[in-house]
Design a protein around this motif. Sequence first.
Motif, PDB file in Angstrom:
ATOM      1  N   MET A 105      -3.103  -0.492 -10.462  1.00 43.29           N
ATOM      2  CA  MET A 105      -3.027  -1.190  -9.197  1.00 43.29           C
ATOM      3  C   MET A 105      -2.373  -2.550  -9.445  1.00 43.29           C
ATOM      4  O   MET A 105      -2.749  -3.267 -10.361  1.00 43.29           O
ATOM      5  CB  MET A 105      -4.444  -1.357  -8.635  1.00 43.29           C
ATOM      6  N   LYS A 106      -1.415  -2.888  -8.612  1.00 41.51           N
ATOM      7  CA  LYS A 106      -0.748  -4.186  -8.700  1.00 41.51           C
ATOM      8  C   LYS A 106      -1.376  -5.134  -7.699  1.00 41.51           C
ATOM      9  O   LYS A 106      -1.700  -4.742  -6.590  1.00 41.51           O
ATOM     10  CB  LYS A 106       0.740  -4.030  -8.432  1.00 41.51           C
ATOM     11  N   PHE A 107      -1.533  -6.404  -8.114  1.00 40.32           N
ATOM     12  CA  PHE A 107      -2.221  -7.396  -7.295  1.00 40.32           C
ATOM     13  C   PHE A 107      -1.291  -8.524  -6.885  1.00 40.32           C
ATOM     14  O   PHE A 107      -0.362  -8.874  -7.605  1.00 40.32           O
ATOM     15  CB  PHE A 107      -3.409  -7.980  -8.062  1.00 40.32           C
ATOM     16  N   HIS A 162       0.082   2.463  -4.991  1.00 39.51           N
ATOM     17  CA  HIS A 162       1.072   3.198  -4.193  1.00 39.51           C
ATOM     18  C   HIS A 162       0.816   4.712  -4.241  1.00 39.51           C
ATOM     19  O   HIS A 162       0.897   5.392  -3.225  1.00 39.51           O
ATOM     20  CB  HIS A 162       2.479   2.873  -4.705  1.00 39.51           C
ATOM     21  N   ARG A 163       0.490   5.211  -5.403  1.00 34.51           N
ATOM     22  CA  ARG A 163       0.299   6.655  -5.575  1.00 34.51           C
ATOM     23  C   ARG A 163      -0.923   7.159  -4.802  1.00 34.51           C
ATOM     24  O   ARG A 163      -0.866   8.185  -4.126  1.00 34.51           O
ATOM     25  CB  ARG A 163       0.170   6.990  -7.066  1.00 34.51           C
ATOM     26  N   LEU A 164      -2.027   6.420  -4.885  1.00 36.19           N
ATOM     27  CA  LEU A 164      -3.263   6.839  -4.222  1.00 36.19           C
ATOM     28  C   LEU A 164      -3.420   6.285  -2.805  1.00 36.19           C
ATOM     29  O   LEU A 164      -4.340   6.669  -2.082  1.00 36.19           O
ATOM     30  CB  LEU A 164      -4.473   6.410  -5.063  1.00 36.19           C
ATOM     31  N   LYS A 165      -2.530   5.361  -2.418  1.00 35.50           N
ATOM     32  CA  LYS A 165      -2.561   4.728  -1.098  1.00 35.50           C
ATOM     33  C   LYS A 165      -3.885   4.006  -0.851  1.00 35.50           C
ATOM     34  O   LYS A 165      -4.484   4.093   0.210  1.00 35.50           O
ATOM     35  CB  LYS A 165      -2.270   5.728   0.012  1.00 35.50           C
ATOM     36  N   ILE A 166      -4.323   3.256  -1.878  1.00 33.14           N
ATOM     37  CA  ILE A 166      -5.560   2.484  -1.780  1.00 33.14           C
ATOM     38  C   ILE A 166      -5.213   1.000  -1.761  1.00 33.14           C
ATOM     39  O   ILE A 166      -4.498   0.510  -2.630  1.00 33.14           O
ATOM     40  CB  ILE A 166      -6.498   2.781  -2.966  1.00 33.14           C
ATOM     41  N   LEU A 167      -5.732   0.307  -0.767  1.00 33.03           N
ATOM     42  CA  LEU A 167      -5.591  -1.142  -0.652  1.00 33.03           C
ATOM     43  C   LEU A 167      -6.923  -1.770  -1.021  1.00 33.03           C
ATOM     44  O   LEU A 167      -7.965  -1.395  -0.470  1.00 33.03           O
ATOM     45  CB  LEU A 167      -5.221  -1.537   0.777  1.00 33.03           C
ATOM     46  N   ARG A 168      -6.906  -2.706  -1.960  1.00 30.97           N
ATOM     47  CA  ARG A 168      -8.113  -3.460  -2.323  1.00 30.97           C
ATOM     48  C   ARG A 168      -7.951  -4.891  -1.833  1.00 30.97           C
ATOM     49  O   ARG A 168      -6.932  -5.519  -2.087  1.00 30.97           O
ATOM     50  CB  ARG A 168      -8.339  -3.465  -3.821  1.00 30.97           C
ATOM     51  N   GLU A 174     -12.232  -1.529  -0.942  1.00 32.54           N
ATOM     52  CA  GLU A 174     -11.058  -0.665  -1.017  1.00 32.54           C
ATOM     53  C   GLU A 174     -10.954   0.152   0.248  1.00 32.54           C
ATOM     54  O   GLU A 174     -11.957   0.669   0.747  1.00 32.54           O
ATOM     55  CB  GLU A 174     -11.145   0.256  -2.235  1.00 32.54           C
ATOM     56  N   PHE A 175      -9.740   0.245   0.760  1.00 30.25           N
ATOM     57  CA  PHE A 175      -9.441   1.005   1.964  1.00 30.25           C
ATOM     58  C   PHE A 175      -8.549   2.175   1.584  1.00 30.25           C
ATOM     59  O   PHE A 175      -7.545   1.998   0.886  1.00 30.25           O
ATOM     60  CB  PHE A 175      -8.736   0.118   2.996  1.00 30.25           C
ATOM     61  N   ASP A 176      -8.904   3.369   2.057  1.00 33.66           N
ATOM     62  CA  ASP A 176      -8.176   4.598   1.724  1.00 33.66           C
ATOM     63  C   ASP A 176      -7.079   4.902   2.737  1.00 33.66           C
ATOM     64  O   ASP A 176      -7.178   4.530   3.906  1.00 33.66           O
ATOM     65  CB  ASP A 176      -9.145   5.780   1.683  1.00 33.66           C
ATOM     66  N   GLU A 177      -6.073   5.615   2.238  1.00 35.53           N
ATOM     67  CA  GLU A 177      -4.979   6.128   3.074  1.00 35.53           C
ATOM     68  C   GLU A 177      -4.204   5.026   3.793  1.00 35.53           C
ATOM     69  O   GLU A 177      -3.766   5.212   4.935  1.00 35.53           O
ATOM     70  CB  GLU A 177      -5.503   7.163   4.078  1.00 35.53           C
ATOM     71  N   VAL A 178      -4.024   3.893   3.134  1.00 43.04           N
ATOM     72  CA  VAL A 178      -3.247   2.794   3.709  1.00 43.04           C
ATOM     73  C   VAL A 178      -1.792   2.971   3.283  1.00 43.04           C
ATOM     74  O   VAL A 178      -1.498   3.042   2.087  1.00 43.04           O
ATOM     75  CB  VAL A 178      -3.778   1.424   3.233  1.00 43.04           C
ATOM     76  N   ASN A 179      -0.915   3.071   4.247  1.00 46.22           N
ATOM     77  CA  ASN A 179       0.492   3.285   3.891  1.00 46.22           C
ATOM     78  C   ASN A 179       1.155   1.979   3.446  1.00 46.22           C
ATOM     79  O   ASN A 179       0.681   0.885   3.748  1.00 46.22           O
ATOM     80  CB  ASN A 179       1.260   3.953   5.039  1.00 46.22           C
TER      81      ASN A 179
END
Length: 76
Positions: free
Chosen positions: A1-3, A23-29, A39-44
């Motif tokens: 994960m890049k910050f 980017h691969r898992l579409k997770i925003l932290r 963490e939020f799932d399915e964030v484009n």
Amino acid sequence: MKFTTFNKKMWNLSLFDRIGYDHRLKILRIEFLNGRKVEFDEVNEHTVFHLVVAPNKEKFYYDFIKNVFSGRTIES
């Protein structure tokens, strides 16, 4: 994960100052100033880009992330 860490003073932030995106898992932290990490799932990628460039990042968070995407608190 890049910050990315935002300058709190420049962006007038009182809620959070650091975000990460997988980017691969579409997770925003989002790392909040009180130490909480969510963490939020399915964030484009489009949404993350708009958060990064938003002049009011906290309003964007409330309007387009918090109540739109499924989130969970994570332990460090």
